[in-house]
Design a protein around this motif. Structure first.
Motif, mmCIF file in Angstrom:
data_model
loop_
_atom_site.group_PDB
_atom_site.id
_atom_site.type_symbol
_atom_site.label_atom_id
_atom_site.label_comp_id
_atom_site.label_asym_id
_atom_site.label_seq_id
_atom_site.Cartn_x
_atom_site.Cartn_y
_atom_site.Cartn_z
ATOM 1 N N ARG A 2 38.554 32.241 38.515
ATOM 2 C CA ARG A 2 39.151 33.364 37.809
ATOM 3 C C ARG A 2 38.143 34.491 37.594
ATOM 4 O O ARG A 2 38.527 35.668 37.580
ATOM 5 N N MET A 3 36.872 34.139 37.426
ATOM 6 C CA MET A 3 35.845 35.176 37.308
ATOM 7 C C MET A 3 35.765 35.995 38.587
ATOM 8 O O MET A 3 35.676 37.228 38.559
ATOM 9 N N ILE A 4 35.787 35.307 39.723
ATOM 10 C CA ILE A 4 35.651 35.991 41.018
ATOM 11 C C ILE A 4 36.952 36.688 41.406
ATOM 12 O O ILE A 4 36.936 37.855 41.821
ATOM 13 N N ARG A 5 38.057 35.987 41.245
ATOM 14 C CA ARG A 5 39.352 36.507 41.739
ATOM 15 C C ARG A 5 39.933 37.562 40.815
ATOM 16 O O ARG A 5 40.463 38.582 41.269
ATOM 17 N N HIS A 6 39.855 37.337 39.495
ATOM 18 C CA HIS A 6 40.535 38.218 38.556
ATOM 19 C C HIS A 6 39.592 38.943 37.608
ATOM 20 O O HIS A 6 40.052 39.747 36.784
ATOM 21 N N GLY A 7 38.306 38.661 37.668
ATOM 22 C CA GLY A 7 37.358 39.343 36.794
ATOM 23 C C GLY A 7 37.394 38.883 35.353
ATOM 24 O O GLY A 7 36.884 39.564 34.455
ATOM 25 N N ARG A 8 37.988 37.707 35.107
ATOM 26 C CA ARG A 8 38.075 37.203 33.728
ATOM 27 C C ARG A 8 36.817 36.430 33.356
ATOM 28 O O ARG A 8 36.086 35.948 34.212
ATOM 29 N N TYR A 9 36.580 36.313 32.046
ATOM 30 C CA TYR A 9 35.497 35.505 31.455
ATOM 31 C C TYR A 9 34.097 36.042 31.779
ATOM 32 O O TYR A 9 33.108 35.358 31.511
ATOM 33 N N ARG A 10 33.994 37.235 32.319
ATOM 34 C CA ARG A 10 32.671 37.727 32.688
ATOM 35 C C ARG A 10 31.910 38.310 31.503
ATOM 36 O O ARG A 10 30.691 38.376 31.525
ATOM 37 N N ARG A 11 32.645 38.750 30.496
ATOM 38 C CA ARG A 11 31.994 39.425 29.373
ATOM 39 C C ARG A 11 31.799 38.483 28.194
ATOM 40 O O ARG A 11 32.562 37.546 28.004
ATOM 41 N N PRO A 50 47.073 41.022 32.940
ATOM 42 C CA PRO A 50 46.567 42.098 33.810
ATOM 43 C C PRO A 50 46.302 41.660 35.237
ATOM 44 O O PRO A 50 46.473 42.459 36.174
ATOM 45 N N GLU A 51 45.893 40.420 35.446
ATOM 46 C CA GLU A 51 45.563 39.984 36.803
ATOM 47 C C GLU A 51 46.802 39.942 37.711
ATOM 48 O O GLU A 51 46.674 39.807 38.933
ATOM 49 N N ARG A 52 47.994 40.073 37.144
ATOM 50 C CA ARG A 52 49.218 40.053 37.931
ATOM 51 C C ARG A 52 49.755 41.457 38.223
ATOM 52 O O ARG A 52 50.781 41.597 38.905
ATOM 53 N N PHE A 53 49.113 42.498 37.709
ATOM 54 C CA PHE A 53 49.631 43.853 37.882
ATOM 55 C C PHE A 53 49.819 44.201 39.359
ATOM 56 O O PHE A 53 50.857 44.727 39.761
ATOM 57 N N ASP A 54 48.803 43.931 40.176
ATOM 58 C CA ASP A 54 48.882 44.307 41.590
ATOM 59 C C ASP A 54 49.979 43.536 42.323
ATOM 60 O O ASP A 54 50.716 44.102 43.135
ATOM 61 N N SER A 55 50.090 42.247 42.032
ATOM 62 C CA SER A 55 51.103 41.449 42.732
ATOM 63 C C SER A 55 52.510 41.873 42.332
ATOM 64 O O SER A 55 53.438 41.852 43.162
ATOM 65 N N VAL A 56 52.698 42.294 41.083
ATOM 66 C CA VAL A 56 54.017 42.768 40.663
ATOM 67 C C VAL A 56 54.333 44.102 41.342
ATOM 68 O O VAL A 56 55.468 44.349 41.763
ATOM 69 N N ALA A 57 53.322 44.953 41.476
ATOM 70 C CA ALA A 57 53.531 46.219 42.190
ATOM 71 C C ALA A 57 53.953 45.954 43.631
ATOM 72 O O ALA A 57 54.885 46.601 44.150
ATOM 73 N N ASP A 58 53.308 45.002 44.267
ATOM 74 C CA ASP A 58 53.673 44.645 45.648
ATOM 75 C C ASP A 58 55.098 44.093 45.707
ATOM 76 O O ASP A 58 55.847 44.372 46.661
ATOM 77 N N LEU A 59 55.474 43.314 44.704
ATOM 78 C CA LEU A 59 56.820 42.742 44.657
ATOM 79 C C LEU A 59 57.883 43.836 44.566
ATOM 80 O O LEU A 59 58.915 43.774 45.241
ATOM 81 N N ILE A 60 57.631 44.833 43.748
ATOM 82 C CA ILE A 60 58.588 45.937 43.594
ATOM 83 C C ILE A 60 58.796 46.649 44.927
ATOM 84 O O ILE A 60 59.933 46.906 45.349
ATOM 85 N N VAL A 61 57.693 46.944 45.607
ATOM 86 C CA VAL A 61 57.773 47.633 46.895
ATOM 87 C C VAL A 61 58.470 46.760 47.936
ATOM 88 O O VAL A 61 59.305 47.234 48.722
ATOM 89 N N ALA A 62 58.159 45.474 47.940
ATOM 90 C CA ALA A 62 58.754 44.555 48.910
ATOM 91 C C ALA A 62 60.267 44.458 48.753
ATOM 92 O O ALA A 62 60.976 44.139 49.722
ATOM 93 N N ASN A 63 60.762 44.752 47.561
ATOM 94 C CA ASN A 63 62.201 44.713 47.312
ATOM 95 C C ASN A 63 62.878 46.061 47.515
ATOM 96 O O ASN A 63 64.044 46.240 47.152
ATOM 97 N N GLY A 64 62.141 47.008 48.090
ATOM 98 C CA GLY A 64 62.743 48.273 48.481
ATOM 99 C C GLY A 64 62.709 49.384 47.463
ATOM 100 O O GLY A 64 63.306 50.443 47.673
ATOM 101 N N ASP A 65 62.018 49.179 46.350
ATOM 102 C CA ASP A 65 61.921 50.218 45.329
ATOM 103 C C ASP A 65 60.558 50.900 45.389
ATOM 104 O O ASP A 65 59.593 50.368 45.951
ATOM 105 N N ARG A 66 60.481 52.043 44.769
ATOM 106 C CA ARG A 66 59.204 52.732 44.611
ATOM 107 C C ARG A 66 58.609 52.359 43.263
ATOM 108 O O ARG A 66 59.313 52.411 42.245
#
Length: 439
Positions: free
Chosen positions: A21-30, A276-292
């Motif tokens: 999670r530190m590497i993938r999502h930047g969590r627990y680093r601080r 927060p670590e899911r923000f990008d994947s949700v954005a991709d999901l919206i686009v994949a379903n045909g919305d902006r």
């Protein structure tokens, strides 16, 4: 010593997950030093400033942090001689606390190792420790008792399942509950569970839920107005906000949105993921379903044109959900269609939204029950029932408005928890002063 060994073993076993999670999502680093070793004397002195004593409030994450501003404000009036400092356990909670209180009053809570919690309490010269809802850390509570620092719980909640789990380890945990100096509980049932787990009956109070007091009172605020302008909302739109979502719930919302907007082009959708670590994947999901996708973090100015039907707003920022509920007429509270156990449904209720949530609200059972019993919310079992709910809110606007008014009435009826909580704590008033002198 046993607990330290147990914690260290658990930390070693979980280290691959933490590292990922530190590497993938930047969590627990601080805050690694503060978490593992506690506050240094220098950092504690900075937090304490010129004050002779410190009141330490701990809130594990965003939901608990949001309860603190009013509590801190009232404690500051009653105890002007004390520094009030805030800790959190998560990055999002820490960032929100900094936003509320400033970086010079916030730190990461130490892990429950004896050396870390003792060092923090000593260096802070802590006179009171206040835990929001329940963070049961045996070493922290025991260290506070040894140093003469009373530990109180505010807005206490304890589910039936959690209480049963604690009682399975009664030999280990009953002394921890017994050390609590005062527990402000959300309801009578919760108070009994705390007593069953080891808190002395005379040390419990039914103060109610701070979340009722913390719920909004009106949409007529600059925070809500600025978001409505940013989104390009007008009187024709009917806005559906699905907030605090967990994995799977965004896809569910998008499917329902697509079907409903075929007959109701006025419908607009706002999605607010919980993590927060899911923000990008949700954005991709919206686009994949045909919305902006329109990302809050990447569009700092208001829309040039009106909000279009194929645009989905993604609120990918921290601490804003409370105000986005006020943009919507229809609200669905996330974390309730999976295993999380729901999120706070009082914020949309306070605005008078037509509120719905899924079948699993175990973390907010009392609040959910009050809204349901008073006709201020609707529980839906699955995607089909959620679609039916949204369609009813679009087809019968007066009925949806009645649902929202009922929700507001229930919230208003249960306000007053901050007054009762401050009275219970007794920090800074004549009672607490006399208690300290007697001690």
């Amino acid at each position: 010593m046993f607990l330290n060994l147990l914690y260290a073993t658990a930390l070693v076993m979980l280290s691959p997950v933490v590292l990922y999670r530190m590497i993938r999502h930047g969590r627990y680093r601080r805050g690694g030093s503060q978490k593992l070793f506690g506050l240094s004397r220098h950092h504690a002195a900075q937090l304490r400033g010129d004050h002779g004593r410190v009141i330490w409030l701990h809130a594990v994450s965003v939901g608990e942090v949001n309860l603190l501003p009013e509590l801190v404000k009232r404690l500051a009036v009653r105890s002007p001689d004390a520094a009030i400092v805030i800790s959190s356990s998560t990055d999002t909670g820490y960032d929100l606390a900094v936003k509320h209180f400033g970086a010079d009053r916030v730190f990461f809570c130490p892990l429950d190792f004896t050396w870390a919690v003792s060092r923090t309490l000593r260096n802070l010269q802590c006179s009171h420790l206040v835990l929001a809802e329940l963070e049961l850390w045996p070493n922290l509570i025991a260290a506070a008792e040894r140093l003469g620092c009373p530990v109180a719980v505010v807005n206490g909640r304890l589910s039936e399942r959690s209480a049963a789990g604690y009682q399975k380890f009664a030999r280990l945990l009953t002394p921890t509950f017994a050390r609590l100096s005062m527990v402000g509980c959300q309801d009578v049932v919760t108070a009994k569970r705390f007593v069953d787990c080891g808190v002395e009956r005379t040390r419990t109070r039914v103060t109610g839920s701070l979340k009722f007091d913390n719920a909004p009172r009106s949409r007529e605020t600059t925070e809500v107005a600025s978001r409505m302008n940013w989104a390009g909302v007008d009187a024709w739109h009917r806005v559906w906000c699905f907030g605090s979502t967990q994995s799977g719930e965004e896809a569910l919302a998008i499917r329902v949105f697509h079907r409903c907007r075929q007959e109701h082009p006025e419908l607009r959708l706002i999605l607010v993921p919980r993590h927060p670590e899911r923000f990008d994947s949700v954005a991709d999901l919206i686009v994949a379903n045909g919305d902006r996708v329109v990302r809050r973090s990447r569009n700092d100015s208001q829309f040039d044109d009106q909000w279009e039907s194929d645009e989905v707003i993604l609120v990918d920022t921290i601490g804003e959900l409370k105000h986005w509920w006020g943009v919507a007429q229809i609200a669905t509270v996330g974390g309730s269609f999976g295993d999380r156990g729901g999120q706070n449904m009082l914020e949309p209720a306070g605005y008078g939204c037509a509120v719905s949530f899924g079948p699993n609200t175990k973390n907010f059972d009392t609040i959910a029950g009050r809204l349901l019993d008073g006709g201020g919310a609707v529980r839906v079992a699955d995607e089909d029932e959620l679609e039916q709910f949204v369609r009813r809110c679009l087809d019968d606007i007066p009925a949806a408005d009645d649902l929202g008014r009922n929700a507001q009435s229930i919230v208003d009826e249960h306000r007053g928890a901050y007054d009762r909580t401050i009275d219970m704590l007794g920090i800074g008033d004549s009672r607490s002063q006399s208690k300290r002198r007697a001690a």
